[in-house]
Design a protein around this motif. Structure first.
Motif, PDB file in Angstrom:
ATOM      1  N   PHE A   1      39.488  41.567  59.816  1.00 42.85           N
ATOM      2  CA  PHE A   1      40.059  42.172  61.018  1.00 42.85           C
ATOM      3  C   PHE A   1      41.526  42.548  60.811  1.00 42.85           C
ATOM      4  O   PHE A   1      41.992  43.588  61.269  1.00 42.85           O
ATOM      5  N   THR A   2      42.253  41.677  60.077  1.00 47.02           N
ATOM      6  CA  THR A   2      43.695  41.921  59.913  1.00 47.02           C
ATOM      7  C   THR A   2      44.037  42.478  58.547  1.00 47.02           C
ATOM      8  O   THR A   2      45.209  42.629  58.220  1.00 47.02           O
ATOM      9  N   GLY A   3      43.063  42.769  57.728  1.00 54.96           N
ATOM     10  CA  GLY A   3      43.349  43.216  56.363  1.00 54.96           C
ATOM     11  C   GLY A   3      43.812  44.657  56.296  1.00 54.96           C
ATOM     12  O   GLY A   3      43.534  45.483  57.172  1.00 54.96           O
ATOM     13  N   ARG A   4      44.596  44.961  55.223  1.00 49.59           N
ATOM     14  CA  ARG A   4      45.052  46.337  54.998  1.00 49.59           C
ATOM     15  C   ARG A   4      44.193  47.049  53.959  1.00 49.59           C
ATOM     16  O   ARG A   4      44.315  48.245  53.783  1.00 49.59           O
ATOM     17  N   GLY A   5      43.369  46.303  53.215  1.00 48.29           N
ATOM     18  CA  GLY A   5      42.477  46.921  52.251  1.00 48.29           C
ATOM     19  C   GLY A   5      43.161  47.387  50.986  1.00 48.29           C
ATOM     20  O   GLY A   5      42.663  48.310  50.326  1.00 48.29           O
ATOM     21  N   LEU A   6      44.298  46.772  50.635  1.00 49.37           N
ATOM     22  CA  LEU A   6      45.008  47.177  49.411  1.00 49.37           C
ATOM     23  C   LEU A   6      44.989  46.104  48.331  1.00 49.37           C
ATOM     24  O   LEU A   6      45.288  46.394  47.172  1.00 49.37           O
ATOM     25  N   GLY A   7      44.667  44.862  48.695  1.00 54.50           N
ATOM     26  CA  GLY A   7      44.740  43.764  47.738  1.00 54.50           C
ATOM     27  C   GLY A   7      43.815  43.957  46.541  1.00 54.50           C
ATOM     28  O   GLY A   7      44.246  43.927  45.385  1.00 54.50           O
ATOM     29  N   MET A   8      42.515  44.165  46.792  1.00 52.24           N
ATOM     30  CA  MET A   8      41.569  44.319  45.688  1.00 52.24           C
ATOM     31  C   MET A   8      41.758  45.646  44.979  1.00 52.24           C
ATOM     32  O   MET A   8      41.503  45.773  43.775  1.00 52.24           O
ATOM     33  N   ALA A   9      42.197  46.678  45.715  1.00 48.57           N
ATOM     34  CA  ALA A   9      42.505  47.957  45.070  1.00 48.57           C
ATOM     35  C   ALA A   9      43.626  47.779  44.052  1.00 48.57           C
ATOM     36  O   ALA A   9      43.597  48.328  42.944  1.00 48.57           O
ATOM     37  N   ALA A  10      44.645  46.965  44.424  1.00 53.29           N
ATOM     38  CA  ALA A  10      45.753  46.697  43.509  1.00 53.29           C
ATOM     39  C   ALA A  10      45.263  45.913  42.298  1.00 53.29           C
ATOM     40  O   ALA A  10      45.702  46.146  41.166  1.00 53.29           O
ATOM     41  N   VAL A  11      44.348  44.957  42.501  1.00 55.31           N
ATOM     42  CA  VAL A  11      43.791  44.179  41.379  1.00 55.31           C
ATOM     43  C   VAL A  11      43.136  45.113  40.359  1.00 55.31           C
ATOM     44  O   VAL A  11      43.380  45.011  39.146  1.00 55.31           O
ATOM     45  N   LEU A  12      42.311  46.022  40.855  1.00 50.62           N
ATOM     46  CA  LEU A  12      41.645  46.957  39.948  1.00 50.62           C
ATOM     47  C   LEU A  12      42.660  47.817  39.205  1.00 50.62           C
ATOM     48  O   LEU A  12      42.543  48.024  37.985  1.00 50.62           O
ATOM     49  N   GLY A  13      43.674  48.315  39.923  1.00 52.19           N
ATOM     50  CA  GLY A  13      44.673  49.157  39.276  1.00 52.19           C
ATOM     51  C   GLY A  13      45.451  48.402  38.210  1.00 52.19           C
ATOM     52  O   GLY A  13      45.729  48.931  37.131  1.00 52.19           O
ATOM     53  N   ILE A  14      45.805  47.154  38.486  1.00 50.56           N
ATOM     54  CA  ILE A  14      46.563  46.356  37.510  1.00 50.56           C
ATOM     55  C   ILE A  14      45.698  46.068  36.284  1.00 50.56           C
ATOM     56  O   ILE A  14      46.167  46.171  35.144  1.00 50.56           O
ATOM     57  N   VAL A  15      44.428  45.717  36.500  1.00 51.13           N
ATOM     58  CA  VAL A  15      43.535  45.441  35.371  1.00 51.13           C
ATOM     59  C   VAL A  15      43.364  46.703  34.522  1.00 51.13           C
ATOM     60  O   VAL A  15      43.386  46.652  33.287  1.00 51.13           O
ATOM     61  N   ARG A  16      43.200  47.847  35.182  1.00 48.90           N
ATOM     62  CA  ARG A  16      43.091  49.105  34.436  1.00 48.90           C
ATOM     63  C   ARG A  16      44.370  49.380  33.652  1.00 48.90           C
ATOM     64  O   ARG A  16      44.324  49.814  32.492  1.00 48.90           O
ATOM     65  N   GLY A  17      45.513  49.138  34.298  1.00 47.65           N
ATOM     66  CA  GLY A  17      46.783  49.384  33.623  1.00 47.65           C
ATOM     67  C   GLY A  17      46.986  48.505  32.410  1.00 47.65           C
ATOM     68  O   GLY A  17      47.733  48.860  31.489  1.00 47.65           O
ATOM     69  N   HIS A  18      46.337  47.347  32.363  1.00 49.64           N
ATOM     70  CA  HIS A  18      46.423  46.440  31.222  1.00 49.64           C
ATOM     71  C   HIS A  18      45.252  46.627  30.251  1.00 49.64           C
ATOM     72  O   HIS A  18      45.036  45.800  29.371  1.00 49.64           O
ATOM     73  N   HIS A  19      44.477  47.717  30.427  1.00 48.90           N
ATOM     74  CA  HIS A  19      43.333  48.045  29.554  1.00 48.90           C
ATOM     75  C   HIS A  19      42.305  46.916  29.538  1.00 48.90           C
ATOM     76  O   HIS A  19      41.677  46.632  28.512  1.00 48.90           O
ATOM     77  N   GLY A  20      42.158  46.283  30.697  1.00 48.40           N
ATOM     78  CA  GLY A  20      41.202  45.193  30.799  1.00 48.40           C
ATOM     79  C   GLY A  20      39.919  45.643  31.476  1.00 48.40           C
ATOM     80  O   GLY A  20      39.653  46.837  31.642  1.00 48.40           O
ATOM     81  N   ALA A  21      39.106  44.658  31.853  1.00 52.96           N
ATOM     82  CA  ALA A  21      37.827  44.937  32.514  1.00 52.96           C
ATOM     83  C   ALA A  21      37.641  43.915  33.629  1.00 52.96           C
ATOM     84  O   ALA A  21      38.246  42.838  33.624  1.00 52.96           O
ATOM     85  N   ILE A  22      36.798  44.271  34.592  1.00 53.14           N
ATOM     86  CA  ILE A  22      36.541  43.377  35.723  1.00 53.14           C
ATOM     87  C   ILE A  22      35.058  43.419  36.052  1.00 53.14           C
ATOM     88  O   ILE A  22      34.425  44.472  36.027  1.00 53.14           O
ATOM     89  N   LYS A  23      34.498  42.233  36.326  1.00 51.35           N
ATOM     90  CA  LYS A  23      33.085  42.109  36.676  1.00 51.35           C
ATOM     91  C   LYS A  23      32.971  41.385  38.009  1.00 51.35           C
ATOM     92  O   LYS A  23      33.774  40.484  38.307  1.00 51.35           O
ATOM     93  N   VAL A  24      31.968  41.777  38.777  1.00 53.56           N
ATOM     94  CA  VAL A  24      31.749  41.183  40.095  1.00 53.56           C
ATOM     95  C   VAL A  24      30.302  40.695  40.167  1.00 53.56           C
ATOM     96  O   VAL A  24      29.373  41.446  39.859  1.00 53.56           O
TER      97      VAL A  24
END
Length: 822
Positions: free
Chosen positions: A640-663
């Motif tokens: 309800f109070t979220g801005r929806g940027l936290g996980m988007a930032a996680v993905l961007g940072i992981v991409r910027g470090h040439h990493g990978a993410i699994k869910v």
């Protein structure tokens, strides 16, 4: 007297007819029966003593003794035998397969000796397993062999280019194959079974053209064939007859051979004088024979139709797994290919409908079963489905299943169904790979477009924040620390810094946030954040650590990595909600293959190798597939109070470090996020904290400040003057060049905005460098430093100032660019 004369005439007529009958019989018996023979062991061949032997020879000799025939064998090659039979130079041909084409040139016995078929042989070291593997290969065949003709048609139907080498004897086929002069050979299955042990050859699972092996005579000559049919029918009917003894002698199959055609009625022997005198009796016998022959032809036609069904199935199923289901008895007969397709040995287990259901993938079973039942009910003309079967090693093989009902009972209920399984595992894997690549491409394009949008918003936002933050900074320097306004201004600055963090998160999502790269130890970073993580989660949530030992270093930005850890932990805590729950934070190292990395959320072709991972799992509510597909979208949130940027930032940072993410997540079963970063071989450096210098640095000299925002020019001028510098102003690149030409000797440094009308910062930088190659230029921008580095790498840029900036940031960059100023 008249009656006496009539009796004499009748007696004379009978004597004449009887004389003609005995004359014809004597003529037939007196003329030897010319029999064509060729080498086709064990059906017909010449023994070491020169005599002709074999299954078909022994049967004919037994019939000849019964019929009083004298046999004269006429040897030759297979082609010679066919030519002599068509020319009428021989009366009978042994061991010849029936076909519609041959039936136009020869007369065949109605009673076959047995059923035979062609078999493909290869060398033991050959890689040929199916008819598709014969493409561009060489195959030896017997010239004018019936199996050769069907095999050639089969190759043409499947558009397989293959060179056929014709020989005169089956033995030549095996000889050529053993010498390596051909890649494969086609012989009939009896010759192959008897002789394969004498050659270095191996039988394949490819079966060609099941046929009836018969006797044949010149076209229209059926008297000898009728006698052969009568004897064969009688012998097949009698258990333990010479027919079964001969089969057992040559093939070892006594008691296993089933009749192909039902027995004929016994011929009427001992025709008496009464049947020849009375036409009525002769007519009755003729009618009876015609009726019997009609019944036999009907049965033969039914058998021919079933054989044609099997033949069509064999042709369609070349190198396919074949199945034949007797529905009432629940017995499913399959060929060897069906077992090998799933990695089993042929015949390793009996197959039934229940067993088939056990092998079908649970996700496919319902749909496939419904389609099959609809076909059995007559609602579909045929049955076709694609689904997965469990192989012996536990993997799943994709098959394309095609079939249809072949027999019905009188009430229209299905009795037997048959069909094929084609292995389409590779095709489905390639299809899934293409779909995954397309989805990943769409995701990358979405990330890039949203990244551009986020970066643009962050740039403009940072310009505004720079004005607010800078003025607050100046105001604080002018006020006494005891002033009540100081606290209010500091609160305002704190809010501005939080807004700046949002802008940084948007830049992080685009994968182009500002990174300060160092070789760090992930365990040290997590441990250092322990207190902060503890106070960031709900009190009823337990945080457990499982830190791997001896982790290699990773090349990363400490602050960005802290943001990843914090966002994942707070997100997991919020997923648990107000209930009690457990969070597990696990670190470790793994050797990740390309296949493993390819299954990550966004495969960007990361290389296989050693990766350090961090895994955050929770016992929260979990997510469905639809939610997972949007979890990293900016401004997407389920809170309800979220801005929806936290996980988007996680993905961007992981991409910027040439990493990978699994869910990994399922509704009601919690969620696990796993991020991977490439390991480096260098030693990790100890983490420290950047300390700001409380002493205000003061320089000297002139600085040219270029920015299209008037408020930023005014603010920057005031800040620079506070640092003891003289300031010249310009509102775009064109004006900056004019000012520089006028004051080049005085200007020590240029602070240049990147995005301006008329002439942007990039072009202005090039023009300034042409005027003075040693000029010191600092680029100020709301975009990320990585973007600036890409544009100005190796071009002599002196520094980068990230907007929004404060007086301390401006002091630090000038102090590094103008170290001699004091």
């Amino acid at each position: 007297m008249v009656a006496s004369m009539s009796a004499k005439k009748t007696l004379c007529l009978f004597v004449v007819i009887l004389s003609l009958f005995f004359h014809l019989t004597y003529s037939l018996a007196a003329s030897p029966l010319r029999v064509g023979v060729y080498c086709n062991k064990p059906l017909v061949f010449q023994g070491e003593d020169g005599s002709w032997q074999g299954l078909c020879v022994d049967l004919l000799q037994d019939i000849a003794v019964r019929e009083g025939w004298e046999l004269e064998y006429v040897p030759g090659s297979w082609n010679q035998c066919l030519q002599r039979l068509e020319a009428g130079e021989i009366d009978l041909q042994l061991a010849i397969g029936w076909s519609a084409e041959r039936a136009r040139h020869f007369s065949f016995s109605s009673e076959p000796v047995f059923v035979n078929w062609g078999t493909i042989y290869v060398r033991p070291d050959s890689s040929i397993k199916s008819i598709v593997d014969l493409k561009n290969k060489t195959v030896a065949t017997l010239e004018n062999d019936i199996h050769r003709q069907v095999f050639a048609d089969l190759l043409q139907r499947f558009q397989i280019t293959c060179r056929l080498v014709d020989v005169q004897q089956y033995s030549e086929v095996f000889n050529l194959l053993q010498k390596g002069e051909v890649d494969a050979g086609l012989v009939n299955r009896l010759y192959g079974s008897i002789n394969e042990g004498h050659y270095a050859v191996e039988r394949t699972a490819m079966i060609i053209n099941p046929i009836k092996v018969c006797y044949a005579a010149p076209l229209g000559q059926k008297s000898v064939l009728a006698a052969i049919d009568s004897n064969l029918a009688r012998m097949k009917k009698e258990t333990g007859s010479v027919y079964y003894r001969i089969l057992d002698h040559w093939l070892g199959v006594a008691g296993q051979v089933k009749e192909v055609i039902p027995p004929w009625l016994k011929w009427v022997f001992g025709v008496t004088f009464l049947f020849m005198l009375f036409a009525l009796a002769a007519n009755s016998i003729l009618k009876r024979q015609v009726a019997d022959r009609t019944a036999e032809l009907k049965q033969a036609n039914d058998r021919l139709q079933k054989s044609q069904e099997k033949l069509d199935l064999a042709l369609k199923g070349a190198d396919l797994a074949l199945w034949n289901w007797t529905i009432g008895a629940d017995e499913i007969m399959v060929n060897d290919r069906w077992y090998t397709l799933l990695g089993y040995e042929p015949g390793e287990f009996p197959l039934s409908y229940e067993k088939w259901e056990e092998l079908v993938h649970p996700d496919d079973l319902k749909q496939v079963s419904q389609m099959l039942l609809h076909h059995l009910a007559g609602e579909l003309p045929f049955y076709q489905a694609e689904y997965r079967l469990r192989a012996k090693d536990g993997s799943w093989a994709w098959v394309q299943d095609r079939g249809q009902v072949m027999e019905w009972d009188e009430d229209g209920k299905p009795l037997r169904a048959a069909g094929t399984h084609q292995d389409i595992t590779r095709e489905r894997q390639e299809q899934e790979r293409q779909q995954r690549l397309e989805a990943q491409l769409q995701q990358v394009q979405k990330l890039e477009s949203l990244g551009v949008l986020a970066g643009g918003i962050a740039h403009d936002f940072n310009n505004i924040l720079t004005v607010i933050l800078g003025n607050n900074d100046l105001a604080l320097n002018e006020l006494s620390p005891s002033s009540t306004a100081s606290a209010r201004i500091e609160a305002s600055s704190q809010a501005v810094r939080r807004a700046a963090e949002l802008a940084q998160q948007m830049l992080a999502y685009s994968g182009k946030g500002r990174f300060f790269i160092a070789d760090i130890n992930l365990n040290e970073l997590v441990t250092d954040m322990g207190h902060l993580l503890k106070v960031s989660i709900a009190k009823q949530v337990v945080l457990q650590y499982h830190l791997g030992k001896n982790l290699p270093a990773i090349s990363a930005d400490v602050s960005q990595l802290r943001q990843v850890v914090m966002n994942l932990i707070t997100n997991a805590s919020e997923a648990i909600g107000e209930r009690s729950g457990v969070l597990n934070l696990t670190t470790g190292v793994m050797d990740a293959s390309r296949e493993y990395l390819r299954e990550s959320y966004l495969d960007e072709n990361q290389p296989a190798g050693l990766y350090v991972f961090m895994e955050v799992s929770d016992t929260g509510c979990g997510m469905d597939k639809e939610t997972i597909s949007h979890i990293f979208d900016p401004f997407f949130t389920t809170k309800f109070t979220g801005r929806g940027l936290g996980m988007a930032a996680v993905l961007g940072i992981v991409r910027g470090h040439h990493g990978a993410i699994k869910v990994y997540s399922e509704p009601g079963k919690g969620t696990t996020f796993k991020v991977l970063f490439p390991a480096v071989s260098r030693e990790a450096v100890a983490m420290n904290h950047r300390l700001e210098d409380d002493v205000l640095w003061r320089g000297s000299g002139t600085v040219l400040l270029v920015d299209d925002e008037e408020t930023l020019r005014a603010l920057g001028k005031e800040m620079l003057e506070m640092l003891g510098l003289t300031v010249l102003l310009a509102e775009d690149g064109v004006q900056a060049l004019e000012v520089y030409r006028q004051h080049a000797a005085d200007i020590a440094c240029v602070i240049l905005d990147l995005t301006m009308p008329h002439m942007g910062g990039e072009q202005a930088f090039r023009e300034l460098r042409q005027l003075n190659k040693d000029i010191k230029v600092i680029i100020a921008s709301g975009y990320s430093e990585s973007d600036i580095e890409d544009k100005f790498l190796g071009k002599g840029l002196s520094g980068f100032l990230q907007k929004p900036y404060q007086l301390g940031d401006l002091q630090a960059i000038l102090q590094s660019v103008l170290p001699d100023q004091a």
